[in-house]
Design an enzyme around this catalytic site. Structure first.
Site, PDB file in Angstrom:
ATOM      1  N   HIS A 114       0.842  -1.093   0.000  1.00 57.14           N
ATOM      2  CA  HIS A 114       0.000   0.000   0.000  1.00 57.14           C
ATOM      3  C   HIS A 114       0.883   1.147   0.000  1.00 57.14           C
ATOM      4  O   HIS A 114       1.399   1.804  -0.252  1.00 57.14           O
ATOM      5  CB  HIS A 114      -0.926   0.042   1.164  1.00 57.14           C
ATOM      6  CG  HIS A 114      -1.532   1.109   0.750  1.00 57.14           C
ATOM      7  ND1 HIS A 114      -2.467   1.199  -0.119  1.00 57.14           N
ATOM      8  CD2 HIS A 114      -1.041   2.336   0.833  1.00 57.14           C
ATOM      9  CE1 HIS A 114      -2.616   2.319  -0.490  1.00 57.14           C
ATOM     10  NE2 HIS A 114      -1.792   3.007   0.064  1.00 57.14           N
ATOM     11  N   TYR A 124      -4.757  -4.168  -4.468  1.00 56.01           N
ATOM     12  CA  TYR A 124      -3.865  -3.565  -3.491  1.00 56.01           C
ATOM     13  C   TYR A 124      -3.220  -2.345  -4.099  1.00 56.01           C
ATOM     14  O   TYR A 124      -3.085  -2.233  -5.300  1.00 56.01           O
ATOM     15  CB  TYR A 124      -2.780  -4.564  -3.080  1.00 56.01           C
ATOM     16  CG  TYR A 124      -3.371  -5.902  -2.840  1.00 56.01           C
ATOM     17  CD1 TYR A 124      -4.174  -6.123  -1.735  1.00 56.01           C
ATOM     18  CD2 TYR A 124      -3.202  -6.915  -3.775  1.00 56.01           C
ATOM     19  CE1 TYR A 124      -4.777  -7.341  -1.549  1.00 56.01           C
ATOM     20  CE2 TYR A 124      -3.798  -8.140  -3.586  1.00 56.01           C
ATOM     21  CZ  TYR A 124      -4.587  -8.352  -2.473  1.00 56.01           C
ATOM     22  OH  TYR A 124      -5.194  -9.553  -2.298  1.00 56.01           O
ATOM     23  N   CYS A 125      -2.814  -1.467  -3.225  1.00 58.01           N
ATOM     24  CA  CYS A 125      -2.133  -0.270  -3.683  1.00 58.01           C
ATOM     25  C   CYS A 125      -0.958  -0.662  -4.552  1.00 58.01           C
ATOM     26  O   CYS A 125      -0.261  -1.584  -4.198  1.00 58.01           O
ATOM     27  CB  CYS A 125      -1.613   0.526  -2.508  1.00 58.01           C
ATOM     28  SG  CYS A 125      -0.696   1.951  -3.051  1.00 58.01           S
ATOM     29  N   PRO A 126      -0.708  -0.012  -5.653  1.00 60.98           N
ATOM     30  CA  PRO A 126      -1.402   1.193  -6.104  1.00 60.98           C
ATOM     31  C   PRO A 126      -2.574   0.917  -7.036  1.00 60.98           C
ATOM     32  O   PRO A 126      -3.026   1.827  -7.720  1.00 60.98           O
ATOM     33  CB  PRO A 126      -0.303   1.929  -6.861  1.00 60.98           C
ATOM     34  CG  PRO A 126       0.498   0.822  -7.481  1.00 60.98           C
ATOM     35  CD  PRO A 126       0.433  -0.346  -6.520  1.00 60.98           C
TER      36      PRO A 126
END
Lengths: 386, 81
Positions: free
Chosen positions: A386, B18-20
């Site tokens: 993240h 999930y990021c990004p």
């Protein structure tokens, strides 16, 4: 590796390869800074695939142009086609430089032999000015490579005595230098100490070769004298044309079983997949074990029962003879150690050892777990990013 | 009509990514959208509620709001330019 492991288990395997050469792509990172270009009869850092394969694997050199999952056939350039009982797609990544206006005329990169050699020449004649290094599309291959390149560039310019006359800027489309937060937290101060400026939330929109500026979707303009931008990545045309990919051409794949979603008897491995892990050789390596075991399960009439754990492991260069190690899986985020010399030598040693271990499946690390017959592992929230 | 009920022209369901991933999906949608259109991102990634508004602000778009839902967040952005 998939071909070798299956052939050793008595499965008849045909491997279709576009060039007949297997290239160790991580070495391209060093090529722009190399004093000399290594001598090679074929492509650099490459060996003929036939020399890496079990003698029972049949090799067909040709470009895959299409896949017909209904007729279970793979189409190859010039009209040939091959039938299959099971298919493993390891088609990797293609570059689409035309997706960014101005990119083909103005930008350098180091993601192919030709590009890395061109960049090497550009660097050799560089005497100082603005160097801009940037990530464009996400995902892209070998996530730490742009940061490694930038840190190696800093070291290279110092060695040549022109660092003081050079401004280095790193462009990231994300809110930080690197997608994985703990890695970013380690690298960003290191970059700052070396005078490298980081521009975040910079999503490259276009390059103006005449004015020598790169423009972002967010409305910023960054001037450059030397521009190093990752080429936009996507799945290969054969996957896109066959309707097997998503909008970017990545293949929707079960992130544990490695089966292509919604298709029978097709597996995918490595960069070609849409998995939320690094597009890197090591991920493909661990995934390959699951692919092989699950195909053997299916051949024996069982449900696939081997799950890729999301494991990724990589040495990342930080310049000045040091490197760090990034390791994580779906359930464990990375905690990279402070860069040191041992890991740098580890990376250099692996660059050689690769040829004797990886294609043959001789690495003692595992990234697969067994699940109950036919059961899916519990979907756990990945915390890698993240 | 309050902020909670602004109707989205497009919903980007990035739950499970999930990021990004969610941010990149939104950026792609913003590129395709017309000025004034409202885009709504659904994200189960805890960092999205921080990163997406930060990006929108930098890019000059309006953050209509961030609304927590059961197990995910709804982040609403209006393309302003």
């Amino acid at each position: 590796m998939v071909a070798n492991l299956l052939a050793r288990r008595g499965v008849a395997v045909t491997l279709v390869d576009a060039t007949g050469w297997h290239t160790y792509q991580p070495s391209f990172l060093y090529l722009p800074f190399a004093d000399r270009v290594p001598r090679s009869q074929g492509p650099l850092y490459s060996r003929r695939v036939s020399t890496l394969l079990d003698g029972r694997v049949k090799v067909v050199v040709g470009t895959v142009t299409g896949i017909d999952p209904v007729a279970r056939r793979v189409e190859i350039a010039e009209g040939a086609s091959l039938p299959y009982d099971w298919l493993v797609l390891a088609t990797g990544t293609a570059y689409y430089p035309d997706e960014i206006p101005g990119y083909p005329e103005a930008a350098h990169h180091f993601y192919s032999q030709e590009a890395a050699l061109r960049l090497r020449e550009a660097l050799a004649s560089f005497r100082g000015g603005d160097v801009v290094v940037g990530v464009t599309t996400i995902p892209y291959k070998c996530p730490p490579a742009p940061l490694e390149f930038t840190l190696l560039l800093d070291a290279y310019l110092r060695r040549r005595g022109i660092r003081e006359r050079t401004r280095i800027r790193f462009l990231s489309p994300l809110p930080r230098a690197f997608s994985i937060e703990p890695v970013s937290e380690m690298v960003a101060p290191m970059m700052e100490r070396r005078g490298i400026e980081i521009s975040t939330f910079f999503n490259t929109e276009s390059v103006d070769a005449g004015a020598r500026v790169v423009r972002s979707l967010e409305g910023e303009e960054v001037p450059y004298d030397l521009l190093v931008l990752l080429p936009p990545h996507g799945g290969v045309p054969a996957v896109r044309n066959s309707g097997l990919g998503d909008r970017s051409g990545w293949i929707p794949t079960d992130r544990h079983l490695m089966r292509v979603l919604g298709r029978e008897r097709i597996y995918a491995v490595g960069d070609a997949t849409d998995l939320p892990v690094s597009k890197s050789g090591v991920a493909a390596h661990f995934q390959a074990e699951a692919v092989v075991a699950n195909i053997l399960d299916e051949m024996a009439g069982r449900e696939p029962s081997h799950a890729y754990t999301g494991r990724v492991l990589c040495f990342a260069e930080t310049g000045l003879g040091r490197a760090t190690l990034i390791s994580f899986d779906y359930q464990h985020p990375p905690r990279p150690p402070v860069p040191n010399r041992v890991l740098h030598w580890g990376k250099l040693a692996f660059n050689v050892l690769y040829w004797y271990t990886v294609p043959q499946g001789r690495v003692p690390l595992r990234g697969v777990t067994k699940v109950g017959a036919g059961a899916r592992p519990v979907e756990e929230e990945a915390r890698v990013g993240h | 009509m309050n902020e909670q009920t602004v109707k989205a022209d497009r919903i980007i369901d990035a739950r499970g990514a999930y990021c990004p991933g969610p941010l990149m999906e939104l950026i792609r949608a913003v590129r395709e959208a017309r000025v004034g259109e409202v885009l709504e991102v659904l994200s189960s990634d805890s960092g999205s509620k921080r990163d997406i508004p930060a990006w929108a602000e930098k890019a000059g778009h309006e953050v209509v709001g961030v609304f927590p839902e059961q197990g995910y967040d709804r982040i609403v952005v209006r393309k302003a330019k």
